[in-house]
Design a protein around this motif. Sequence first.
Motif, short mmCIF file in Angstrom:
data_model
loop_
_atom_site.label_atom_id
_atom_site.label_comp_id
_atom_site.label_asym_id
_atom_site.label_seq_id
_atom_site.Cartn_x
_atom_site.Cartn_y
_atom_site.Cartn_z
N ASN A 20 0.87 -1.42 0.00
CA ASN A 20 -0.27 0.20 -0.14
C ASN A 20 0.71 1.57 0.02
O ASN A 20 1.93 0.68 -0.19
CB ASN A 20 -1.27 0.42 1.02
CG ASN A 20 -0.21 -0.20 2.23
OD1 ASN A 20 0.70 0.41 2.75
ND2 ASN A 20 -0.71 -0.51 3.77
N THR A 67 3.81 -5.75 3.25
CA THR A 67 3.74 -7.04 4.12
C THR A 67 4.46 -8.28 2.82
O THR A 67 4.02 -8.17 1.89
CB THR A 67 1.97 -7.31 3.80
OG1 THR A 67 1.53 -6.00 4.73
CG2 THR A 67 2.12 -8.34 5.27
N GLN A 90 1.51 3.19 2.36
CA GLN A 90 2.71 3.23 3.56
C GLN A 90 3.96 1.69 3.88
O GLN A 90 4.80 2.22 3.86
CB GLN A 90 2.57 3.80 4.53
CG GLN A 90 2.03 5.30 4.69
CD GLN A 90 0.26 5.09 3.90
OE1 GLN A 90 -0.69 4.03 4.20
NE2 GLN A 90 -0.21 6.10 2.79
N HIS A 91 3.12 1.08 3.49
CA HIS A 91 3.64 -0.19 4.13
C HIS A 91 3.71 -0.73 3.13
O HIS A 91 3.72 -1.42 2.01
CB HIS A 91 3.52 -0.46 5.33
CG HIS A 91 3.22 0.47 6.48
ND1 HIS A 91 1.93 0.64 6.35
CD2 HIS A 91 3.81 0.86 7.52
CE1 HIS A 91 1.87 1.63 7.80
NE2 HIS A 91 3.42 1.43 7.79
N SER A 143 12.16 -0.78 0.46
CA SER A 143 11.93 0.14 1.42
C SER A 143 13.24 0.32 2.29
O SER A 143 14.53 0.91 1.78
CB SER A 143 11.38 -1.77 1.97
OG SER A 143 12.49 -2.47 1.84
N ALA A 144 12.40 0.16 3.54
CA ALA A 144 13.79 0.94 5.08
C ALA A 144 14.68 -0.45 5.56
O ALA A 144 15.50 0.03 5.65
CB ALA A 144 12.65 0.96 6.07
N THR A 145 14.22 -1.77 4.56
CA THR A 145 15.73 -2.56 5.05
C THR A 145 15.53 -2.40 3.14
O THR A 145 15.92 -1.78 2.60
CB THR A 145 14.70 -3.47 5.62
OG1 THR A 145 13.81 -4.62 4.08
CG2 THR A 145 13.79 -3.84 6.62
N ILE A 176 6.56 -6.92 8.01
CA ILE A 176 5.85 -5.80 7.27
C ILE A 176 6.74 -4.43 7.79
O ILE A 176 7.18 -3.78 9.05
CB ILE A 176 4.87 -5.39 8.24
CG1 ILE A 176 3.73 -6.24 8.48
CG2 ILE A 176 4.47 -3.56 7.18
CD1 ILE A 176 2.44 -6.14 8.64
N VAL A 177 7.18 -3.75 6.21
CA VAL A 177 8.88 -3.16 6.49
C VAL A 177 7.52 -1.41 5.79
O VAL A 177 6.44 -1.77 4.70
CB VAL A 177 9.56 -3.49 5.72
CG1 VAL A 177 10.34 -4.03 6.27
CG2 VAL A 177 9.10 -3.52 3.63
N ASP A 178 8.44 -0.51 6.16
CA ASP A 178 7.78 1.13 5.26
C ASP A 178 8.74 1.01 3.48
O ASP A 178 9.42 0.37 3.50
CB ASP A 178 8.35 1.86 6.09
CG ASP A 178 7.99 1.75 7.50
OD1 ASP A 178 6.90 1.97 8.23
OD2 ASP A 178 8.58 2.77 8.40
N VAL A 179 8.11 1.74 3.27
CA VAL A 179 8.86 1.71 1.30
C VAL A 179 8.32 3.30 1.31
O VAL A 179 7.11 3.91 1.53
CB VAL A 179 7.68 0.76 0.96
CG1 VAL A 179 7.52 -0.25 1.21
CG2 VAL A 179 5.73 1.33 1.03
N SER A 180 9.25 3.25 0.09
CA SER A 180 8.47 4.72 -0.80
C SER A 180 7.91 4.73 -1.80
O SER A 180 7.94 3.35 -2.56
CB SER A 180 10.69 5.35 -1.15
OG SER A 180 11.19 4.60 -0.24
#
Length: 311
Positions: free
Chosen positions: A124, A129, A126-127, A158-160, A138-142
Amino acid sequence: MTKIIKLTTVLTVLAGVVGCSSLTSDSEQTIQYQCGAAEVALNFTDAAATLHYKGSSTHLHQVVSASGARYNDGADPVTQYWGKGNEATMTWQGQELPTCVEKGTLPKHFTGRGNEPFWQVAVNPQHMTITTPDTEAIVDVSPAKVVSENPYEWRIDSATATQLVVIDTLCRDSMSGRLYPYQVDLHEDGNVYSGCGGDSEWLVQGVEWQLVKFGDHPLNTKAPTLSFLAGGQLTGFNGCNRYFGQYNLGGELAQIQLMGSTKMACPETASQLEREFSDAMQRVYQVFIDNNERLVLTTRGNRQLIFVEQQ
């Protein structure tokens, strides 16, 4: 996206009141959308719109909207356009078309999956899964970045270190054979998981399909038709009467349920086609797009109903 089926809908927007015959190029903007199998072009200003669809035209007026740009014709049933960000909804004479996504962008909510090993990712704004044999996270995404065109290719960071690469080309599931609108690669912990993404129902929605082969039945200008509508609804003509029902193409087996029809009397040949077509539709378990861009419905008992897009 490499599209199987094409339908052009043009929204031409005119400035000012009805009767204005021209609009300066500086005040026009064009947005291309994909609405299921239907291609939509929107030329607009902030004042009024004329909607051309299936050979008909309807004048739309801008209406108050809490968010996005909204136009309708004020009729009952309504014809309406409502754009929000890179997505839009459109209703034609009360019938809702599939969600429209601006070309060159991805849907706000996107799912990819693959087999052997089985994996899935849901994105979505923001995230993301992620579910793989080794990970549930579940990670944050750009926001998705366009890295190439023709076909479009996007990368979601992603944040990772996890990345999702989406390519705007048709993808056939390696186990079910079902066709999806996107090819997807998930890069996670040094592994690359490949599969398909998007909504397979999107590829059959937005157009009307006409039956061209059904056993030995002769099919004339009154051949049965089928339209997959938004919200799991379907409608069409069965050779004698209009029918309506429901469908679900999301599981391993397709499900079609006819709910009712009109009750006109027809010649015996048309009535026989109606009976056999309706019975076959209730037995459908597979919905498939073949390499000739035809819609193929297979029933229990292995009868096939073959449709093409109605022009």
